[in-house]
Structure formats: C-alpha cells, structure tokens
Design a protein around this motif. Sequence first.
Motif, mmCIF file in Angstrom:
data_model
loop_
_atom_site.group_PDB
_atom_site.id
_atom_site.type_symbol
_atom_site.label_atom_id
_atom_site.label_comp_id
_atom_site.label_asym_id
_atom_site.label_seq_id
_atom_site.Cartn_x
_atom_site.Cartn_y
_atom_site.Cartn_z
ATOM 1 N N ASP A 63 0.786 -0.938 -0.066
ATOM 2 C CA ASP A 63 0.066 -0.035 0.104
ATOM 3 C C ASP A 63 1.059 1.219 -0.043
ATOM 4 O O ASP A 63 1.623 1.525 0.868
ATOM 5 C CB ASP A 63 -0.708 0.176 1.157
ATOM 6 C CG ASP A 63 -1.999 -0.954 0.917
ATOM 7 O OD1 ASP A 63 -2.287 -1.407 -0.109
ATOM 8 O OD2 ASP A 63 -2.741 -1.342 2.200
ATOM 9 N N GLU A 65 1.197 5.458 -0.362
ATOM 10 C CA GLU A 65 0.710 6.664 -0.484
ATOM 11 C C GLU A 65 1.557 7.989 -0.621
ATOM 12 O O GLU A 65 2.506 8.014 -0.186
ATOM 13 C CB GLU A 65 -0.118 7.137 0.734
ATOM 14 C CG GLU A 65 -0.893 8.649 0.720
ATOM 15 C CD GLU A 65 -1.670 8.647 1.881
ATOM 16 O OE1 GLU A 65 -1.952 9.875 2.303
ATOM 17 O OE2 GLU A 65 -1.533 7.934 2.769
ATOM 18 N N THR A 67 1.735 12.093 -1.660
ATOM 19 C CA THR A 67 0.932 13.320 -1.640
ATOM 20 C C THR A 67 -0.384 12.988 -2.048
ATOM 21 O O THR A 67 -1.008 13.650 -3.040
ATOM 22 C CB THR A 67 1.579 14.181 -2.811
ATOM 23 O OG1 THR A 67 1.599 13.555 -4.203
ATOM 24 C CG2 THR A 67 3.180 14.548 -2.558
ATOM 25 N N GLY A 68 -1.125 12.344 -1.021
ATOM 26 C CA GLY A 68 -2.680 11.915 -1.399
ATOM 27 C C GLY A 68 -2.970 11.058 -2.393
ATOM 28 O O GLY A 68 -3.999 10.539 -2.199
ATOM 29 N N ASP A 69 -2.107 10.383 -3.359
ATOM 30 C CA ASP A 69 -2.320 9.509 -4.009
ATOM 31 C C ASP A 69 -2.296 8.205 -3.168
ATOM 32 O O ASP A 69 -1.126 7.812 -2.945
ATOM 33 C CB ASP A 69 -1.379 9.491 -5.571
ATOM 34 C CG ASP A 69 -1.884 10.518 -6.265
ATOM 35 O OD1 ASP A 69 -3.340 10.786 -6.418
ATOM 36 O OD2 ASP A 69 -1.061 11.213 -6.981
ATOM 37 N N LYS A 70 -3.209 7.141 -3.418
ATOM 38 C CA LYS A 70 -3.014 5.873 -2.702
ATOM 39 C C LYS A 70 -3.080 4.891 -3.866
ATOM 40 O O LYS A 70 -3.918 4.875 -4.576
ATOM 41 C CB LYS A 70 -4.276 5.899 -1.898
ATOM 42 C CG LYS A 70 -4.134 6.708 -0.526
ATOM 43 C CD LYS A 70 -5.413 6.607 0.466
ATOM 44 C CE LYS A 70 -5.137 7.458 1.456
ATOM 45 N NZ LYS A 70 -6.407 7.431 2.613
ATOM 46 N N HIS A 71 -2.039 3.894 -3.532
ATOM 47 C CA HIS A 71 -1.931 2.870 -4.468
ATOM 48 C C HIS A 71 -2.013 1.598 -3.778
ATOM 49 O O HIS A 71 -1.416 1.188 -2.661
ATOM 50 C CB HIS A 71 -0.877 2.636 -5.261
ATOM 51 C CG HIS A 71 -0.503 4.145 -5.951
ATOM 52 N ND1 HIS A 71 -1.358 4.247 -7.342
ATOM 53 C CD2 HIS A 71 0.042 5.288 -5.803
ATOM 54 C CE1 HIS A 71 -1.003 5.560 -7.911
ATOM 55 N NE2 HIS A 71 -0.269 6.180 -6.719
ATOM 56 N N HIS A 72 -2.849 0.474 -4.098
ATOM 57 C CA HIS A 72 -3.211 -0.825 -3.706
ATOM 58 C C HIS A 72 -2.435 -1.933 -4.621
ATOM 59 O O HIS A 72 -3.121 -2.273 -5.503
ATOM 60 C CB HIS A 72 -4.394 -1.098 -3.307
ATOM 61 C CG HIS A 72 -4.748 -2.153 -2.394
ATOM 62 N ND1 HIS A 72 -4.036 -2.657 -1.146
ATOM 63 C CD2 HIS A 72 -5.790 -3.295 -2.785
ATOM 64 C CE1 HIS A 72 -4.543 -3.802 -0.774
ATOM 65 N NE2 HIS A 72 -5.477 -4.252 -1.459
ATOM 66 N N MET A 264 7.042 9.441 0.649
ATOM 67 C CA MET A 264 6.082 8.256 0.536
ATOM 68 C C MET A 264 5.856 7.602 1.723
ATOM 69 O O MET A 264 6.624 7.451 2.821
ATOM 70 C CB MET A 264 6.762 7.418 -0.570
ATOM 71 C CG MET A 264 5.858 6.042 -0.780
ATOM 72 S SD MET A 264 6.785 4.790 -1.752
ATOM 73 C CE MET A 264 6.618 5.628 -3.450
ATOM 74 N N LYS A 265 4.555 7.180 2.016
ATOM 75 C CA LYS A 265 4.305 6.029 2.944
ATOM 76 C C LYS A 265 3.967 5.078 2.312
ATOM 77 O O LYS A 265 3.430 4.735 1.278
ATOM 78 C CB LYS A 265 2.971 6.556 3.460
ATOM 79 C CG LYS A 265 2.932 8.055 4.287
ATOM 80 C CD LYS A 265 1.724 8.526 4.891
ATOM 81 C CE LYS A 265 1.950 9.766 5.669
ATOM 82 N NZ LYS A 265 0.568 10.368 6.245
ATOM 83 N N LYS A 266 4.520 3.786 3.104
ATOM 84 C CA LYS A 266 4.565 2.565 2.314
ATOM 85 C C LYS A 266 4.163 1.504 3.469
ATOM 86 O O LYS A 266 4.632 1.519 4.590
ATOM 87 C CB LYS A 266 5.863 2.206 1.963
ATOM 88 C CG LYS A 266 5.762 0.712 1.114
ATOM 89 C CD LYS A 266 7.433 0.744 0.235
ATOM 90 C CE LYS A 266 7.200 -0.456 -0.680
ATOM 91 N NZ LYS A 266 8.399 -0.379 -1.626
ATOM 92 N N ARG A 619 -6.032 10.224 -13.770
ATOM 93 C CA ARG A 619 -4.758 10.459 -12.921
ATOM 94 C C ARG A 619 -3.756 11.416 -13.591
ATOM 95 O O ARG A 619 -3.746 11.501 -14.623
ATOM 96 C CB ARG A 619 -4.155 9.280 -12.527
ATOM 97 C CG ARG A 619 -4.976 8.103 -11.647
ATOM 98 C CD ARG A 619 -4.401 6.920 -11.276
ATOM 99 N NE ARG A 619 -3.036 7.125 -10.772
ATOM 100 C CZ ARG A 619 -2.184 6.057 -10.500
ATOM 101 N NH1 ARG A 619 -2.547 4.719 -11.034
ATOM 102 N NH2 ARG A 619 -1.129 6.155 -10.214
#
Length: 809
Positions: A63, A65, A67-72, A264-266, A619
């Motif tokens: 997972d 994130e 700058t606000g964009d989240k990806h799974h 980035m958050k991961k 996007r």
Amino acid sequence: MLKSYLKTAWRFLLKNKTFSFINIIGLATGTLCCLYILLYVQDQYNYDKQHKGVENTYRVTTDLELTGDKHHSGASSPPITPAMRNDFAEVKQFTRVVTTEKFGAKQHLLRYKEKSFYEKDALFVDSTFFDVFSYHFVSGSATSALTEPYSIVLFKPVADKLFGSENAVGKMISIDNSFGKHDYKVMGVVDESLGKSHIHGNMYIAMNSGGFGESVRRNDAWAGNNFLYAYIKLRPDASAAALEKKLPEFLNKYAAQQLKAIGMKKVLHLQPVNSIHTTPGFENELSKTLDPKFLFLLILIAVMIQVIACINFMNLSTARASKRAKEVGVRKVIGAGKGDLIKQFLGESFLLAFIGVAIALPLLILLMPYLNQVTRADIQLDFFSNYKIWIMLLSLVAVTGLVAGSYPAFYLSAFEAIKVIKGNFTSQVSATGIRKSLVVFQFVLSIVLVTGIIVIYSQLNYIKNKDLGFDKNQKLIFNFYTEASQKKMAAFTNDLKELSEVKAVNNADNYLGQFVPHDHGVFLAGGNMAAAVDAQNINTDEHFVKANGVSLISGRDFRLNDTNRVLINETLAKRLGLDVQKAPGTRLYSQYDGKPATFVEVAGVMKNFNYNSLHSEVRPFMMVYQNDPGYFNCMLVSVGSSNYKTLLDKISAVWRKDFPEVPFEYTFLDTEVQKQYETEIMLSQIINSFTMVAIVISCLGLFGLAAFSAEQRSKEIGIRKVLGASVTGIVQLLSTDFLKLVIIAFVIATPLAWWGMSKWLQDFEYRVTISWWMFALAGILAVIVALFTVSFQAIKAALMNPVKSLKAE
C-alpha cells in the motif's frame, strides 16, 4: 417396492408425453447450464491450490501513499523478500517474479536450429522459484532447474514447437528481444497438469542471467521500483498475522531514509497465494483476476435457471392433480399411507431429474467448446480423475428431485380418499395460489435478467462511444520486440510516411489504453519529493499529439529535439497548483537516491483524456519527449483510409523490405482499448446466453399451463362459441390471467433489478444513468414473450369445433 414405484413413474411419464417432454427438456437444459457454471466456478477457485505447502505461501503486497495518491499494489520492491529471509526465522524461502512484457519485451524471438517463432509471457524468476511453487516437470528436475546463469524452463507447448519429440533438456536455444540476444540452456519442461496458477509463463528465465535480470538482483530501491512480484513460504508453525505485525518496524529499519526522501508512505501486507486469482482490486497485477461477486452472480444465475425448471415441474404436477386424484384415492383405499404416496411422487421427481442429467451430460460435452468460448475458459470434463463432477451430478439429481417434487408430493398425497372417489378433487393445500405465485417468481427472475442485459449493453455501448479525449479510430499499432528491429524503426517510419494513406506516425514506449508501467514524482521549484505529485508517463517522439488526436489547452506541441520537455494533462497541472493557461514554461523537478534534482520543462497542457480504463478516474499524467530511438518499442500509425485490405498490403510490402526476417503483425488501437473491458463483455455474453435459456424454460412451463388451462375450460369455450363469442374474445379471456401474473412480476422485479444493476455500475468511474425505459423495455419484452406463448394455445382452443367439446353433454 422401489421397483414398483419406478415402474409406475415410468408408465405415467409415457402416458403423459407433453407433461414429460416439457419437464425433461426444462430440467435437462437447466442442469446443463447449472453444471457448467458449477464447473467454471470450481475451476476459478482451484487456482494455485496444487502448490505444496500453499497454505503457508504468501505474496508481499504494497500500500503506497504519495502526496494524497493511494495505490493498492500486488507488486513490491526488489530487496524486500531477500531481507525478510535473512531477518525472520519464520520465512523458510522466498522467490521473485518479473514479467518482461511491462518493460518492453512483449514478444521474444525463439530460435533452435532452423526453427524460429515469436512467443510471449516470459518471466524472470529467482533460482528458488520451483522451491516455492509446484509445477509438473515433464522433463528435467525442479531441484536444479534455474541455478545456472542463462538457464530456462519452457512451458510444454513451447517446447513441443521447438523440439518436437526430441528431449529438450540440455539443448541450447537463442532468445532475441528488446533486452538483446542471448543463448539459454533448457533445464526443464513443465505443464499445468497439477493445476492452474496465477503465475503462468511460457518461459521461466533464471534471474541471474545478466542484463535486465541482473539489474533486478542488484536493485536496492526500498521505496520506489515497486514492479516485481515477491513471494515467501513460511515454516509450518509460523503465523502470517504475527509476521505481518513485524513488517512496519522491518520496513522502517531499511527504507526510512528512502521513503522520507521522496515523501512516500508504505505499508507491506501478506496475501495468501491461493486467494490471489479471486481477489480483485490490486493495481499492477501479474495476471487477470476474477471478482468473487462475478462468480457469485454466475452461481445465482445457475440456481435461478434450475429453480425455474423445478417450478415448471411443480406447476404442471399440481395443475394435473385432477388427473391423478382417483389414483391417489384408490391407493389409499387399498392401504397405501401418506408416506408411501409421498415416496412414490418424489420417486417420479427423482426419475425425471435423473433423466434430465442423463440428457444434459452428452449435450454438455457437445456444447463445451461454445460455452468455453463464451466464458473465455478452458474447462475439461474428466469423469475419471475429478470425483467432484460426480458429487455435483448426484447433488443436482438429489436437490432438483427434492425441490421439484416436494410440493407436488405433499399436495397430491393430501387428497382424501372418499372425496376424490366421489369426484371432489379439493385438497387441504391450496394449489391455484401457489401456482400463480410460482409463475410470478419465474418471470421476476426472467425480467431481472433481461434488465441486466439491457443495462450492461447500455454501459458497454457507452464505453464504446464515449469521447475518451483521444481518437482511437483508424489507428494501427506495431510492436517491435527485438533490439535489431527497434534500430530499424526510423527507416520504417520514413517509408510509411511515403504512403498517401498515412497521416501521422508516432514512436513511443507504450500506447494509450494499456497499463502504464512508468511513474515518478514531480514538484515545483522550491519544493521537494515530500510534496511531489506522482505522475504516470510515456516516452514519445514529437508526433504524439497529431497521431493520437489529443487536444492542447495551452502551450505548444513537441518539436524535433525538444530535449527535457514534457506535455502534462489538466489533472497534473491542477494537482501541482498550476493555472493551466500559465503552466507552459514551468519547470518540474524530481530527485532520487540523494542525487541532485533534475528538471523538465512543460511545453504544453493537454486536455484530460482517458488513457486507462473508464473504471478509474483520470490520474496525473505526462508525455516525456525522447529523441533516442532506444526508448521506443511500439509505433502508432494514423491512417486516412478505411480500405484496410489495400492499405495493409502496401504496409506489408514496406515491412518485408525493412524487416525481412520478422513476421508482419499488427493490431488496431480501438481493439486494444476495448480489451480493457473483457470482463464486462464476457459477463454480457454469459447473461445473454443464460437469460435466453431461462426465458425458454419459463415459456415451456407457461406453454404447458396454458395448454392445461385450455383443456380444463374446453366446455366453457364451446358454450361461449355457441353463444356467439369471437375467437379474439376467447383468446383474450384465456390470456388475461397469465398476463396479469407477468405484470405483477414486472412490478416486483423492477426494484430488484434497479438495486442489482446500481451495485454493478459502481465499479465504473464513468457510467450510464439507469433510466425508466430500461425497465419498461424489459417488461414489454416479458409481456410479448408471455403473450406469444399463451396465445398459441389460446388460439388453438378458440378454433376448436365446439361440437367436440360439448358432445358429452
């Protein structure tokens, strides 16, 4: 006793041929559809069940994130699983898989002696791959298959094409692709006889084979580069949940600096391997997945069809109660108990269900190719090794016989002997109301299915005709799979431009409507990667806008040698806080691995276009100018002629001149765009096919009831005709009752259909609005079908000579 019941049931079926025919055909058709759907669903849930120790095997998912964009994402970064193997005693083994297709090598030219052909689906895998996953080795050994550099394991059909009956193990083959040309030693041949896997490859190439594979092995990006599929096998006593709780600290240990540098958050998760194929929602999947909701819908359709067939049996059995009432009375007088009668009538039902299955099986074998074509599946009927087929067959006979026969059995056995012998055929159980309710239920199901067809067709038509923001029509796509052919793209481009039908030629590393593998964060002057906006991107030449029919809002198009220039879409401009009219000339920066920031300049802003499927919103996206042909592996040719035969003949001649050793292959852009909706197209075809079956079975039952009603009212019809009633009036009289039931079914079905299709449409970011006319059309079709079915019997009854029906009076 059993023999007596069967003999009586058989005699009754032979005596009542119309009744028997309608029920047997209905049950056989329903059973055929139901059995195939059950086999299909079983096949989908059986993916990856064959791997030894699969209950302890997991995929590492990510997972993200930024700058606000989240990806799974189903993928992760290269160094993660090797470090997990070193840090956690619970991890017994790891392996990684990289698909070459997403990095430009979509096809591979294989050569052995005089034989050569293109193949796709090549995977780079670690030497531990066959330690984690179980494949049947036709030849060779899993133990040492991929330990040597430049070793390869082939899928059996590919090995057969290359070597025929020769033993493939130990042979050297040449593989030429966009990564270069290398020789590989075949160390094994595998097939899928153990079962299907979400990891399907025609070639499994050792990761330690230099070039691209070696770059993956050396990759130390913990934050970015989430492009490979990583798997771990845990020890039998280890807990996946407990290990997953340790992953945040583990990631912080190795990736904290890199994550902070790019903002980035991961988060890492562990996904059971045997659930991957039926778990949708991940970006960047290795293979196509199926939504369990889709499989549930198929099971629901199967149940609906079988229930409709059972309802026919119930209705016709209870409608013909008067025909069997005296039989029941006589049996009771001579000592038969209620239980004996229930057994007898259930026996008839089971016999019909058995006959239905016996007819359905050969039909299923005959129709299997067509059904597999509809579902895009490869279902095989193996009666000897697949015991589950027999369980399904016995279950279908048992459940169908019980459901279909239970109500008629209890209804008929409830007649009182004295009353029926005197001619009173009433029962303590009301049949008329039940029959009407069942007919309503049948048509509720049919109308819901028809509405589904209408809504799905409307959505697919909307997708087909929606303005995507680019022109997908009259566009040819050519792919260049080898390094040698890529070097000749410039010459081929120039030759194509000499053809009068060619309007524009664009070279790039991808084309619209495909998965975009490249993305990176960009930020404005004075910012940093923590504030970056993640933007997907395609490398292209200066002809992208013209060839694809994309509109510019501001700025200018690319020019020759426009180094460090980009075209961005509206979404990216707005996410960066730029005024779309003033964005041209703005510099966008990126920074990775502690190196100095680099920049590109915005040449123009493109109007938003749907470069990916309509399931998701547009996007942030940009086109990056490149003048190095080494970046390009595909070509889009915009043409101004619809006479494709003549045009393709001309292009083929140019191709043979420039690429004499390469097969002439092409596709159309609109076809590639449409492939994004294969699941919806398949769903539409499945519902179309099975809805027709449901309607036919419903009509069979309605036909039988109408025939029986006309028979029961024959004297009434005769009297009405003698008194001057017209044929039209009699047809109206006999049809009205059934049409009332269809109208009631329409009223009940409408809210159910609206709810179901609203849920389905939620998967699309861009969708049609459900309108009243969709339900009205479904209702009108149902009324027309019912009227046609009933009118046939009504007209037949109305045209009968009244003398025949009244002569007994």
